[in-house]
Design an enzyme around this catalytic site. Structure first.
Site, PDB file in Angstrom:
ATOM      1  N   SER A 167       0.822  -1.212   0.000  1.00 42.51           N
ATOM      2  CA  SER A 167       0.000   0.000   0.000  1.00 42.51           C
ATOM      3  C   SER A 167       0.857   1.263   0.000  1.00 42.51           C
ATOM      4  O   SER A 167       1.918   1.315   0.618  1.00 42.51           O
ATOM      5  CB  SER A 167      -0.889   0.011   1.243  1.00 42.51           C
ATOM      6  OG  SER A 167      -1.493   1.279   1.425  1.00 42.51           O
ATOM      7  N   TYR A 208      -2.281   5.922  -5.114  1.00 40.19           N
ATOM      8  CA  TYR A 208      -3.325   6.822  -5.583  1.00 40.19           C
ATOM      9  C   TYR A 208      -2.650   7.934  -6.357  1.00 40.19           C
ATOM     10  O   TYR A 208      -1.477   8.234  -6.132  1.00 40.19           O
ATOM     11  CB  TYR A 208      -4.073   7.440  -4.396  1.00 40.19           C
ATOM     12  CG  TYR A 208      -4.748   6.446  -3.493  1.00 40.19           C
ATOM     13  CD1 TYR A 208      -6.035   6.002  -3.779  1.00 40.19           C
ATOM     14  CD2 TYR A 208      -4.112   5.952  -2.365  1.00 40.19           C
ATOM     15  CE1 TYR A 208      -6.676   5.093  -2.949  1.00 40.19           C
ATOM     16  CE2 TYR A 208      -4.744   5.038  -1.529  1.00 40.19           C
ATOM     17  CZ  TYR A 208      -6.022   4.614  -1.835  1.00 40.19           C
ATOM     18  OH  TYR A 208      -6.650   3.711  -1.014  1.00 40.19           O
ATOM     19  N   THR A 259      -5.229   2.705  -7.486  1.00 38.65           N
ATOM     20  CA  THR A 259      -6.559   2.599  -6.869  1.00 38.65           C
ATOM     21  C   THR A 259      -7.360   3.842  -7.226  1.00 38.65           C
ATOM     22  O   THR A 259      -6.898   4.966  -7.012  1.00 38.65           O
ATOM     23  CB  THR A 259      -6.434   2.429  -5.345  1.00 38.65           C
ATOM     24  OG1 THR A 259      -5.700   1.232  -5.086  1.00 38.65           O
ATOM     25  CG2 THR A 259      -7.804   2.329  -4.685  1.00 38.65           C
ATOM     26  N   LYS A 318      -7.449  -0.539  -9.855  1.00 37.16           N
ATOM     27  CA  LYS A 318      -8.197  -1.188  -8.767  1.00 37.16           C
ATOM     28  C   LYS A 318      -9.355  -0.321  -8.304  1.00 37.16           C
ATOM     29  O   LYS A 318      -9.162   0.866  -8.007  1.00 37.16           O
ATOM     30  CB  LYS A 318      -7.253  -1.438  -7.581  1.00 37.16           C
ATOM     31  CG  LYS A 318      -7.915  -2.004  -6.333  1.00 37.16           C
ATOM     32  CD  LYS A 318      -6.874  -2.396  -5.304  1.00 37.16           C
ATOM     33  CE  LYS A 318      -7.497  -2.993  -4.061  1.00 37.16           C
ATOM     34  NZ  LYS A 318      -8.040  -1.968  -3.141  1.00 37.16           N
ATOM     35  N   HIS A 371     -13.266  -1.865  -2.432  1.00 36.41           N
ATOM     36  CA  HIS A 371     -12.397  -1.506  -1.312  1.00 36.41           C
ATOM     37  C   HIS A 371     -12.856  -2.212  -0.033  1.00 36.41           C
ATOM     38  O   HIS A 371     -12.750  -1.679   1.064  1.00 36.41           O
ATOM     39  CB  HIS A 371     -12.436   0.020  -1.112  1.00 36.41           C
ATOM     40  CG  HIS A 371     -11.122   0.658  -0.755  1.00 36.41           C
ATOM     41  ND1 HIS A 371     -10.365   1.354  -1.651  1.00 36.41           N
ATOM     42  CD2 HIS A 371     -10.451   0.717   0.419  1.00 36.41           C
ATOM     43  CE1 HIS A 371      -9.285   1.833  -1.037  1.00 36.41           C
ATOM     44  NE2 HIS A 371      -9.305   1.434   0.218  1.00 36.41           N
TER      45      HIS A 371
HETATM   46  C1  LIG Z   1      -7.599  -2.038   6.945  1.00 34.73           C
HETATM   47  C2  LIG Z   1      -7.687  -1.919   5.444  1.00 34.73           C
HETATM   48  C3  LIG Z   1      -6.871  -1.008   4.792  1.00 34.73           C
HETATM   49  C4  LIG Z   1      -6.919  -0.895   3.399  1.00 34.73           C
HETATM   50  N1  LIG Z   1      -6.047  -0.038   2.778  1.00 34.73           N
HETATM   51  C5  LIG Z   1      -6.038   0.022   1.424  1.00 34.73           C
HETATM   52  C6  LIG Z   1      -5.081   0.826   0.747  1.00 34.73           C
HETATM   53  O1  LIG Z   1      -4.231   1.465   1.374  1.00 34.73           O
HETATM   54  N2  LIG Z   1      -5.132   0.861  -0.612  1.00 34.73           N
HETATM   55  C7  LIG Z   1      -6.049   0.142  -1.328  1.00 34.73           C
HETATM   56  O2  LIG Z   1      -6.049   0.201  -2.553  1.00 34.73           O
HETATM   57  N3  LIG Z   1      -6.949  -0.642  -0.706  1.00 34.73           N
HETATM   58  C8  LIG Z   1      -6.965  -0.723   0.642  1.00 34.73           C
HETATM   59  N4  LIG Z   1      -7.864  -1.545   1.259  1.00 34.73           N
HETATM   60  C9  LIG Z   1      -8.793  -2.377   0.446  1.00 34.73           C
HETATM   61  C10 LIG Z   1      -8.157  -3.732   0.120  1.00 34.73           C
HETATM   62  O3  LIG Z   1      -7.100  -3.596  -0.795  1.00 34.73           O
HETATM   63  C11 LIG Z   1      -9.175  -4.689  -0.520  1.00 34.73           C
HETATM   64  O4  LIG Z   1      -9.777  -4.067  -1.620  1.00 34.73           O
HETATM   65  C12 LIG Z   1     -10.259  -5.171   0.448  1.00 34.73           C
HETATM   66  O5  LIG Z   1      -9.756  -5.322   1.766  1.00 34.73           O
HETATM   67  C13 LIG Z   1     -10.805  -6.508  -0.054  1.00 34.73           C
HETATM   68  O6  LIG Z   1     -11.850  -6.943   0.733  1.00 34.73           O
HETATM   69  P1  LIG Z   1     -11.683  -8.041   1.921  1.00 34.73           P
HETATM   70  O7  LIG Z   1     -11.028  -7.319   3.059  1.00 34.73           O
HETATM   71  O8  LIG Z   1     -13.087  -8.416   2.198  1.00 34.73           O
HETATM   72  O9  LIG Z   1     -10.845  -9.185   1.407  1.00 34.73           O
HETATM   73  C14 LIG Z   1      -7.842  -1.675   2.651  1.00 34.73           C
HETATM   74  C15 LIG Z   1      -8.666  -2.584   3.324  1.00 34.73           C
HETATM   75  C16 LIG Z   1      -8.586  -2.725   4.698  1.00 34.73           C
HETATM   76  C17 LIG Z   1      -9.465  -3.742   5.377  1.00 34.73           C
END
Ligand SMILES: Cc1cc2nc3c(=O)[nH]c(=O)nc-3n(C[C@H](O)[C@H](O)[C@H](O)COP(=O)(O)O)c2cc1C
Length: 366
Positions: free
Chosen positions: A113, A137, A163, A232, A256
């Protein structure tokens, strides 16, 4: 003399979540687990996979089963990639470094990330043999994103994950305010320009997502880095096609994990529309609520090249660091092998759309 027995780890992803919920402090667990709003989208993601029921083949030779494939040309041992999640030190002391070691050990792809607590260089050094993609981003101050794209390229990352669903939401601010006190100060080394202090506050930077980002920026990012760009946060076939027209090498169907705006379509519902719109011109991945091997099989049957998992990797970290994440991936892999055998599918290529049926509630736009 006594020997310490190895810690017994949960055997499925729900078990990992239960275990993590007891080992993390409650506010941290809530921050990681929650979606936005009333968690409607977060929960819909998960339920939507169950709406695709199996129509397994029998009388096929499944004496040898392989879960190996490639993503953007890189070999992976299973079609489950590690989604980018911010600030993994919330879950484990050396966060992203432990995650990187697990990813390499399991033979999959790590997506780091932009809001990681370690730099892309440190993450690369933690597991030099692994395949890594760098998530970012487009910030209003494009120079920051460009600097990170170049650093990721120089540190051996194989792709950029752009993203595109974050711009509407000031990332983290709302949820961080939700009773969460960080146990240690966090820094965001991947968001800084050279020379900027590590303690530059997160919200100041991320409130600067460029709301003017369009598909043309995909080409800009590719030209900065020379790397393939995966987009994404796509939930529509028309957007996916436009991203591919502008050079996207991959699309992640994602909302997300339900963390941006509540009320989005579940990813399992829109995946077939995106696959059809992309029509083989790019790889399509999906994330959101994938919690069992059968969900992985469903996603691949619907045309995904691979899936990503977010929260389950954090539960693995929280439970046991690197071995915890390896165990999460191993559990999914074992379940996937079992469901492939059940479906008469010796390889991932045999997971085809005829193996799943929309069970009543599922429909998608043509
Ligand atoms: C705590 C947390 C932080 C996240 N941070 C980012 C991030 O920094 N960048 C991003 O593109 N997606 C982020 N996401 C989304 C994840 O990449 C992903 O799309 C999502 O967690 C998938 O769903 P799931 O948790 O049900 O597997 C984050 C998700 C969580 C739970």
């Amino acid at each position: 003399m006594t020997t310490t027995p190895p810690p017994s780890l949960p055997s499925d992803l729900d078990g990992f979540e239960r275990s993590a919920a007891t080992s993390l402090d409650p506010a941290t667990y809530r921050y990681l687990a929650n979606g936005s709003g009333a968690n409607v989208t977060r929960d819909a993601n998960r339920r939507a996979w169950d709406q695709w029921t199996l129509r397994p083949h029998v009388l096929r030779d499944v004496s040898h089963i392989s879960t190996a494939t490639t993503v953007l040309g890189a070999a992976v041992e299973l079609p489950v990639l590690i989604a980018p999640t911010a600030m993994q030190r919330m879950a484990w002391i050396d966060g992203e470094l432990a995650m990187a070691r697990a990813s390499a050990a399991a033979g999959t792809v790590l997506v780091t990330s932009m809001a990681a607590s370690y730099s892309v260089e440190d993450v690369a050094a933690a597991a030099p043999g692994g395949t890594r993609w760098a998530q970012m981003y487009l910030l209003r101050d494009a120079g920051r994103t460009r600097a990170l794209a170049e650093r990721a390229r120089d540190a051996g990352y194989a792709a950029i994950v752009l993203t595109v669903d974050g711009a509407a939401v000031p990332y983290g601010r709302r949820r961080l305010a939700d009773g969460l006190e960080l146990a240690q100060p966090f820094s965001f080394p991947n968001m800084l320009l050279p020379g900027e202090p590590l303690d530059t506050p997160l919200t100041e930077l991320v409130n600067d997502f460029d709301p003017a980002t369009t598909a043309a920026d995909i080409e800009r990012l590719a030209s900065w880095s020379g790397l393939p760009v995966v987009v994404k946060g796509v939930l529509r076939g028309d957007d996916a096609a436009r991203a591919v027209d502008h050079g996207a090498a991959g699309i992640v169907v994602s909302n997300h994990g339900g963390r941006t705006h509540d009320g989005c379509a579940a990813t399992a519902i829109v995946l077939p529309e995106v696959v059809d719109a992309v029509a083989g011109r790019a790889e399509v991945y999906v994330d959101g609520g994938i919690r069992a091997g059968i969900d992985v099989a469903r996603a691949l049957a619907l045309g995904a090249r691979a899936v990503l998992i977010g929260r389950p990797t954090l539960w693995g970290l929280a439970v046991d660091g690197t071995p915890g994440v390896v165990a999460v991936l191993a559990a999914l892999s074992e379940e996937l092998v079992r469901v492939m055998a059940f479906c008469g599918a010796p390889g991932l290529d045999s997971l085809t759309r005829d193996l799943v049926d929309p069970n009543g509630a599922v429909h998608h736009h043509a």
